[in-house]
Design a protein around this motif. Structure first.
Motif, short mmCIF file in Angstrom:
data_model
loop_
_atom_site.label_atom_id
_atom_site.label_comp_id
_atom_site.label_asym_id
_atom_site.label_seq_id
_atom_site.Cartn_x
_atom_site.Cartn_y
_atom_site.Cartn_z
N ALA A 85 9.83 24.49 30.81
CA ALA A 85 10.79 24.05 31.81
C ALA A 85 11.32 25.23 32.61
O ALA A 85 11.47 25.15 33.84
CB ALA A 85 11.94 23.30 31.14
N ALA A 86 11.60 26.34 31.93
CA ALA A 86 12.13 27.52 32.61
C ALA A 86 11.12 28.12 33.58
O ALA A 86 11.49 28.70 34.61
CB ALA A 86 12.58 28.56 31.59
N VAL A 87 9.84 28.01 33.26
CA VAL A 87 8.79 28.51 34.15
C VAL A 87 8.60 27.57 35.34
O VAL A 87 8.49 28.01 36.49
CB VAL A 87 7.46 28.68 33.37
CG1 VAL A 87 6.29 28.90 34.33
CG2 VAL A 87 7.57 29.84 32.40
N ASP A 88 8.59 26.26 35.07
CA ASP A 88 8.31 25.29 36.13
C ASP A 88 9.50 25.05 37.06
O ASP A 88 9.31 24.72 38.23
CB ASP A 88 7.88 23.96 35.52
CG ASP A 88 6.53 24.04 34.83
OD1 ASP A 88 5.79 25.01 35.09
OD2 ASP A 88 6.22 23.14 34.02
N GLY A 89 10.71 25.20 36.53
CA GLY A 89 11.91 24.96 37.34
C GLY A 89 12.98 25.99 37.07
O GLY A 89 14.06 25.64 36.55
N PRO A 90 12.73 27.25 37.40
CA PRO A 90 13.68 28.31 37.04
C PRO A 90 15.07 28.12 37.60
O PRO A 90 16.06 28.62 37.03
CB PRO A 90 13.01 29.58 37.61
CG PRO A 90 12.05 29.09 38.64
CD PRO A 90 11.59 27.76 38.16
N GLU A 91 15.19 27.39 38.70
CA GLU A 91 16.50 27.19 39.31
C GLU A 91 17.38 26.26 38.48
O GLU A 91 18.60 26.17 38.72
CB GLU A 91 16.34 26.64 40.74
CG GLU A 91 15.82 25.22 40.83
CD GLU A 91 14.29 25.11 40.77
OE1 GLU A 91 13.78 24.04 41.15
OE2 GLU A 91 13.62 26.08 40.35
N TRP A 92 16.79 25.57 37.49
CA TRP A 92 17.54 24.63 36.67
C TRP A 92 17.84 25.15 35.27
O TRP A 92 18.46 24.45 34.47
CB TRP A 92 16.79 23.29 36.58
CG TRP A 92 16.83 22.56 37.87
CD1 TRP A 92 15.85 22.51 38.83
CD2 TRP A 92 17.92 21.80 38.39
NE1 TRP A 92 16.26 21.76 39.90
CE2 TRP A 92 17.53 21.31 39.66
CE3 TRP A 92 19.19 21.49 37.91
CZ2 TRP A 92 18.37 20.52 40.45
CZ3 TRP A 92 20.01 20.69 38.69
CH2 TRP A 92 19.61 20.21 39.94
N VAL A 93 17.35 26.34 34.94
CA VAL A 93 17.52 26.87 33.57
C VAL A 93 18.26 28.20 33.63
O VAL A 93 17.76 29.17 34.21
CB VAL A 93 16.16 27.04 32.87
CG1 VAL A 93 16.36 27.58 31.45
CG2 VAL A 93 15.42 25.70 32.83
N ASP A 122 2.30 33.19 26.56
CA ASP A 122 1.83 32.88 27.92
C ASP A 122 3.01 32.68 28.87
O ASP A 122 2.92 33.00 30.06
CB ASP A 122 0.99 31.60 27.92
CG ASP A 122 -0.25 31.69 27.06
OD1 ASP A 122 -0.82 32.79 26.95
OD2 ASP A 122 -0.66 30.66 26.50
N LEU A 123 4.10 32.13 28.34
CA LEU A 123 5.23 31.73 29.17
C LEU A 123 6.29 32.81 29.30
O LEU A 123 6.90 32.96 30.37
CB LEU A 123 5.85 30.45 28.59
CG LEU A 123 4.92 29.24 28.54
CD1 LEU A 123 5.55 28.11 27.73
CD2 LEU A 123 4.58 28.75 29.94
N LEU A 124 6.54 33.56 28.25
CA LEU A 124 7.62 34.55 28.27
C LEU A 124 7.48 35.57 29.40
O LEU A 124 8.50 35.95 30.00
CB LEU A 124 7.73 35.24 26.91
CG LEU A 124 8.52 34.48 25.86
CD1 LEU A 124 8.34 35.11 24.48
CD2 LEU A 124 10.01 34.42 26.21
N PRO A 125 6.29 36.05 29.73
CA PRO A 125 6.20 37.01 30.84
C PRO A 125 6.63 36.43 32.19
O PRO A 125 6.91 37.18 33.13
CB PRO A 125 4.71 37.41 30.86
CG PRO A 125 4.21 37.09 29.49
CD PRO A 125 4.98 35.88 29.07
N GLN A 126 6.66 35.10 32.30
CA GLN A 126 7.01 34.45 33.57
C GLN A 126 8.49 34.08 33.65
O GLN A 126 8.95 33.60 34.70
CB GLN A 126 6.17 33.19 33.75
CG GLN A 126 4.67 33.39 33.63
CD GLN A 126 3.92 32.08 33.73
OE1 GLN A 126 3.99 31.38 34.75
NE2 GLN A 126 3.18 31.73 32.68
N ILE A 127 9.23 34.28 32.57
CA ILE A 127 10.61 33.82 32.50
C ILE A 127 11.52 34.75 33.30
O ILE A 127 11.47 35.97 33.17
CB ILE A 127 11.08 33.75 31.03
CG1 ILE A 127 10.25 32.72 30.25
CG2 ILE A 127 12.56 33.43 30.94
CD1 ILE A 127 10.47 31.30 30.68
N ARG A 128 12.41 34.15 34.11
CA ARG A 128 13.36 34.92 34.91
C ARG A 128 14.76 34.95 34.29
O ARG A 128 15.57 35.81 34.65
CB ARG A 128 13.46 34.32 36.31
CG ARG A 128 12.14 34.22 37.07
CD ARG A 128 12.37 33.60 38.43
NE ARG A 128 11.13 33.15 39.06
CZ ARG A 128 11.08 32.46 40.19
NH1 ARG A 128 12.20 32.14 40.81
NH2 ARG A 128 9.91 32.09 40.68
#
Length: 297
Positions: A116-124, A228-234
């Motif tokens: 969810a944080a990767v797909d919709g960072p503005e919501w997390v 896979d996901l953690l490197p993309q997390i903002r």
């Protein structure tokens, strides 16, 4: 805890034509959304929501296919994947919460939160992971498991794909005694395995569609891994890990703390796979402290 916030409200939310159960408590503060692990439900946060609700608008949700949410047949129309559940979380933030939220998750719920944080960072706003699933049954993990499991896992998964066999297997698992034994493996503190906990796991397993959801997930060996996901997390990520988890080894979990998004990792000795339920007196202050610091910053 004896406060006016001791009992969350239980509600339903229509999503993609299905009924989703969630629980809510608290009226002020930044929102937090709790996401359960495999085979569990929002009831797995019953010892956390009242504490979170004292400082936050706190929610816990039943993912599609789990708890008392609807359990449509796999791929009719939605597949049971992390992308599906990640979208469910984002839509919940948009439609129910109405603003970005902190996600607090256990086991496979951590992968859902990261997706969810990767797909919709503005919501997390941030993610708290408790004993994140390493996904040892993933096809890219085969080299990390013993050779005999490498050979047997695909065979067992294919066998369970045959509906009569799979449903018979599930019927043998969905029993109080078996669930209590499984919890005895996952939890390090035997006193935490209460009748209330056993019933919270068993009741959803007896609802229509539960067997097919279970079998779809145990055969799901694709999709993302945490790395896979953690490197993309903002957003910031915090990790809690029960050191005595036999299913998700802390030694493998420590590697996740090396990603730039991760602010800290706290290990809890003498605690197993579900720290939020097994040791809420340790988890709740940690989570509230981290979120308080993040909000102050």
């Amino acid at each position: 805890m004896t406060t006016a916030l001791a009992t969350p409200d239980v509600k339903t939310w229509p999503w993609q034509g299905f009924s989703i159960r969630y629980q809510q408590i608290g009226t002020t503060g930044a929102p937090v959304l709790c996401i359960h692990g495999f085979g569990a439900s929002s009831d797995h946060w019953r010892q956390n929501l009242p504490a979170f609700g004292e400082q936050h608008r706190a929610y816990a949700i039943d993912l599609l296919g789990f708890g008392l949410s609807d359990k449509p047949a796999p791929n009719q129309p939605l597949p049971y994947t992390f992308e599906t559940w990640g979208q469910q979380i984002l839509d919940f933030c948009r439609e129910v919460i109405g603003q970005p939220a902190y996600l607090i998750a256990n086991s496979i719920g951590c992968i859902v939160a990261l997706q969810a944080a990767v797909d919709g960072p503005e919501w997390v706003k941030g993610v708290v992971m408790l004993n994140c699933s390493i996904r040892l049954l993933h096809e890219r993990r085969r080299a990390d498991i013993p050779w005999h499991q490498r050979l047997s896992t695909p065979i067992v998964q294919n066998l369970l794909g045959y509906a009569p066999v799979g449903r018979f297997f599930f019927s043998r698992i969905a029993r109080r005694s078996v669930i209590r034994n499984l919890l005895g493996q996952a939890y390090h503190r035997p006193e935490a395995i209460t009748d209330e906990l056993v019933e919270a796991i068993l009741a959803p397993a007896l609802t229509p569609g539960a067997a097919d959801v279970f079998l779809a997930f145990v055969r799901y060996s694709q999709g993302p891994l945490a790395e896979d996901l953690l490197p993309q997390i903002r957003c910031p990520v915090w990790i809690i890990w029960g050191q005595d988890d036999p299913w998700e080894p802390v030694a493998m979990g420590r590697d996740l703390a090396n990603y730039p998004a991760v602010k800290t990792m706290e290990e809890l000795p003498g605690v197993g796979h579900c720290p939020q339920d097994e040791a809420p007196e340790l988890v709740n202050p940690l989570v509230l402290g981290w979120l308080g610091e993040a909000e102050a910053a």
